[in-house]
Design an enzyme around this catalytic site. Structure first.
Site, mmCIF file in Angstrom:
data_model
loop_
_atom_site.group_PDB
_atom_site.id
_atom_site.type_symbol
_atom_site.label_atom_id
_atom_site.label_comp_id
_atom_site.label_asym_id
_atom_site.label_seq_id
_atom_site.Cartn_x
_atom_site.Cartn_y
_atom_site.Cartn_z
ATOM 1 N N GLU A 364 1.704 8.812 -6.978
ATOM 2 C CA GLU A 364 1.586 9.865 -8.008
ATOM 3 C C GLU A 364 0.780 11.054 -7.488
ATOM 4 O OE1 GLU A 364 1.486 8.777 -12.070
ATOM 5 O OE2 GLU A 364 2.364 6.817 -11.699
ATOM 6 N N SER A 367 -4.372 12.145 -2.414
ATOM 7 C CA SER A 367 -5.604 12.927 -2.656
ATOM 8 C C SER A 367 -5.449 14.358 -2.145
ATOM 9 C CB SER A 367 -6.792 12.251 -1.963
ATOM 10 O OG SER A 367 -7.125 11.063 -2.646
HETATM 11 C C1 LIG Z 1 3.500 1.065 -3.979
HETATM 12 C C2 LIG Z 1 4.154 2.401 -4.200
HETATM 13 C C3 LIG Z 1 4.783 2.654 -5.413
HETATM 14 C C4 LIG Z 1 5.458 3.865 -5.602
HETATM 15 N N1 LIG Z 1 6.177 4.063 -6.758
HETATM 16 C C5 LIG Z 1 6.961 5.165 -6.878
HETATM 17 C C6 LIG Z 1 7.850 5.318 -7.983
HETATM 18 O O1 LIG Z 1 7.900 4.488 -8.889
HETATM 19 N N2 LIG Z 1 8.656 6.410 -8.023
HETATM 20 C C7 LIG Z 1 8.647 7.357 -7.054
HETATM 21 O O2 LIG Z 1 9.410 8.308 -7.142
HETATM 22 N N3 LIG Z 1 7.790 7.259 -5.977
HETATM 23 C C8 LIG Z 1 6.972 6.182 -5.864
HETATM 24 N N4 LIG Z 1 6.135 6.041 -4.781
HETATM 25 C C9 LIG Z 1 6.114 7.083 -3.774
HETATM 26 C C10 LIG Z 1 4.784 7.840 -3.701
HETATM 27 O O3 LIG Z 1 4.655 8.711 -4.795
HETATM 28 C C11 LIG Z 1 4.750 8.561 -2.340
HETATM 29 O O4 LIG Z 1 4.593 7.553 -1.361
HETATM 30 C C12 LIG Z 1 3.609 9.571 -2.242
HETATM 31 O O5 LIG Z 1 3.830 10.669 -3.095
HETATM 32 C C13 LIG Z 1 3.433 10.096 -0.802
HETATM 33 O O6 LIG Z 1 4.654 10.468 -0.228
HETATM 34 P P1 LIG Z 1 5.048 9.890 1.214
HETATM 35 O O7 LIG Z 1 4.850 8.418 1.191
HETATM 36 O O8 LIG Z 1 6.387 10.398 1.575
HETATM 37 O O9 LIG Z 1 3.957 10.481 2.206
HETATM 38 P P2 LIG Z 1 4.000 11.925 2.920
HETATM 39 O O10 LIG Z 1 4.376 12.951 1.922
HETATM 40 O O11 LIG Z 1 4.793 11.805 4.164
HETATM 41 O O12 LIG Z 1 2.466 12.132 3.277
HETATM 42 C C14 LIG Z 1 1.860 11.592 4.464
HETATM 43 C C15 LIG Z 1 0.482 12.215 4.602
HETATM 44 O O13 LIG Z 1 0.591 13.643 4.748
HETATM 45 C C16 LIG Z 1 -0.193 14.286 3.756
HETATM 46 N N5 LIG Z 1 0.488 15.509 3.326
HETATM 47 C C17 LIG Z 1 1.797 15.676 2.997
HETATM 48 N N6 LIG Z 1 2.027 16.947 2.622
HETATM 49 C C18 LIG Z 1 0.846 17.587 2.686
HETATM 50 C C19 LIG Z 1 0.426 18.913 2.418
HETATM 51 N N7 LIG Z 1 1.262 19.854 1.953
HETATM 52 N N8 LIG Z 1 -0.878 19.238 2.635
HETATM 53 C C20 LIG Z 1 -1.753 18.301 3.071
HETATM 54 N N9 LIG Z 1 -1.416 17.029 3.333
HETATM 55 C C21 LIG Z 1 -0.144 16.674 3.146
HETATM 56 C C22 LIG Z 1 -0.294 13.282 2.622
HETATM 57 O O14 LIG Z 1 -1.439 13.544 1.801
HETATM 58 C C23 LIG Z 1 -0.412 11.988 3.387
HETATM 59 O O15 LIG Z 1 -1.736 11.811 3.795
HETATM 60 C C24 LIG Z 1 5.415 4.867 -4.592
HETATM 61 C C25 LIG Z 1 4.745 4.609 -3.399
HETATM 62 C C26 LIG Z 1 4.111 3.397 -3.196
HETATM 63 C C27 LIG Z 1 3.419 3.155 -1.871
#
Ligand SMILES: Cc1cc2nc3c(=O)[nH]c(=O)nc-3n(C[C@H](O)[C@H](O)[C@H](O)COP(=O)(O)OP(=O)(O)OC[C@H]3O[C@@H](n4cnc5c(N)ncnc54)[C@H](O)[C@@H]3O)c2cc1C
Length: 385
Positions: A364, A367
């Protein structure tokens, strides 16, 4: 809802969590499942629909009441709350925020009663922190739409009856524009769910990929009807703002449990002739955790009040989620430290909660994304676009 009724709901939930769910935590962890009787009783108590208005079959709690309830739910394994978290939160709210009256009347009652489990399917392999880059596509076909693409990490996907799927309906519109929300029912040809993900923690809460291979849906499944076409991204962002206050409250509940476990261990573990709680360095750990918890609870309570009166539905939710999720991480770390070697062992609650809590800084909105939302809001108010 009258405050008395809210107090009764919260008191009943507190009893249920402490007397029925806490003792079941080892079973939930071992079996990676919530026992069927706990699910049934939670549905009977109305927990699948506490944030859904009474006219659609829910308990109709406002945000201030919701956070007080979630403080109690957070006291046990987060998997328990996750079972009905998507119905009340990100998935149910897609309907509350974006659906037509007809859609709300048709779909919210089975979600509020727990007859249906709903999932929120936004994230994709290459669209996580920036979901505006999603590539799942929906094209018009006769009087309906055909959806293709893949979603990942979708909470409750293995058991969901219905998915709120976000898809690009205008291939020429860049970024957030041209995204539409659809309600896709399980069992439609072309819809398949991947195997359960193996997660670091939160055993009993399931996530999986959702694959859509030319899934045909009628036009009536567009959230908001024809007017909802192209408005899905804005709906998703409003759902996430609500969800951030909810997750922050959950972190407060877990922080309280971790502090209670820490105090109880510090008051009973004997080393060098006395309990470890008499050592001032251990007291420092307890004091820092109590202070973090106090600050997080006060922040979440204040943010919820501002959310309810409509004065802040963006900056506050991100501040609350950012602070409370980082705080529970610190409190979990100190709890393991206070438990010494025992804190590193499976079967000891703080070891499990340490892993469970790690997720709150990630989903969601990480940080870093909360920091960005907060700073952008401050600068927007200062006239910077
Ligand atoms: C257990 C679990 C349940 C989940 N449930 C759902 C769900 O029900 N529905 C759904 O749609 N999603 C769900 N998610 C997805 C979750 O919302 C995403 O994993 C999360 O938003 C991060 O996206 P990502 O994993 O692609 O990481 P990335 O976006 O690839 O991020 C990787 C790192 O880069 C950093 N980063 C990325 N962009 C920036 C920026 N612009 N500036 C600074 N730092 C940045 C991030 O903070 C992080 O540290 C779930 C995830 C998990 C692990």
């Amino acid at each position: 809802m009258l405050d008395d009724e809210v107090r009764q709901i919260i008191a009943a939930t507190r009893r249920f969590v402490r007397e029925r769910v806490v003792p079941a935590e080892p079973t939930i962890d071992d079996t990676d499942a919530i026992p069927a009787d706990l699910r049934r009783e939670a549905a009977e108590m109305g927990l699948f629909g506490f944030a859904i208005p009474e006219e659609y079959g829910g308990l109709g709690l406002d945000m201030s009441a919701e956070v007080r309830l979630v403080f109690e739910l957070g006291y046990t394994t987060p998997a328990f709350r996750s079972m009905f978290g998507t119905n009340n939160g990100i998935a149910g709210h897609v309907l509350l925020e974006g659906a037509t009256e007809e859609q709300k009347k048709a779909y919210l009652p089975p979600i509020a009663s727990g007859e249906w489990t709903a999932s929120f399917a936004l994230t994709e392999e290459n669209a996580g922190s920036d979901p505006s880059g999603l590539t799942t596509a929906a094209r018009r076909d006769g009087d309906g739409w055909v959806i293709s693409g893949s979603k990942r990490f979708i909470t409750n996907a293995p058991l969901a009856d219905v998915f709120m799927v976000f898809a690009r309906t205008d291939p020429d519109a860049a970024g957030a524009r041209g995204i539409t929300a659809f309600m896709v029912e399980r069992g439609l040809p072309g819809l398949s769910i991947g195997p359960k993900d193996h997660k670091m923690g939160q055993a009993g809460a399931w996530t999986a990929d959702v694959h859509l291979d030319d899934v045909r849906v009628p036009a009536s499944t567009v959230i908001g009807g024809e007017e909802g076409v192209g408005r899905g991204y804005a709906t998703a962002m409003r759902c996430l703002a609500h969800g951030r206050v909810h997750i922050a409250a959950l972190c407060v509940g877990l922080s309280q449990r971790l502090l209670d476990e820490s105090v109880s261990y510090a008051a009973s573990r004997v080393q060098g002739g006395g309990v470890i709680g008499t050592h001032q360095l251990v007291q420092g750990l307890l004091a820092d955790s109590a202070t973090d918890l106090y600050a997080a609870r006060a922040l979440v309570t204040d943010v919820a009040a501002r959310y309810d009166d409509g004065s802040d539905t963006r900056l506050g939710p991100s501040c609350a989620k950012y602070f409370a999720s980082e705080a529970v991480g610190r409190i979990a770390d100190r709890a393991v430290q206070i438990h010494g070697g025992a804190g590193y062992m499976h079967g000891v609650p703080v070891e499990r909660f340490y892993r469970d809590a790690r997720l709150f800084r990630i989903y969601e909105g990480t940080s870093q994304i909360q920091q960005i939302v907060i700073a952008r809001e401050l600068l927007r108010n200062a006239g910077v676009r």
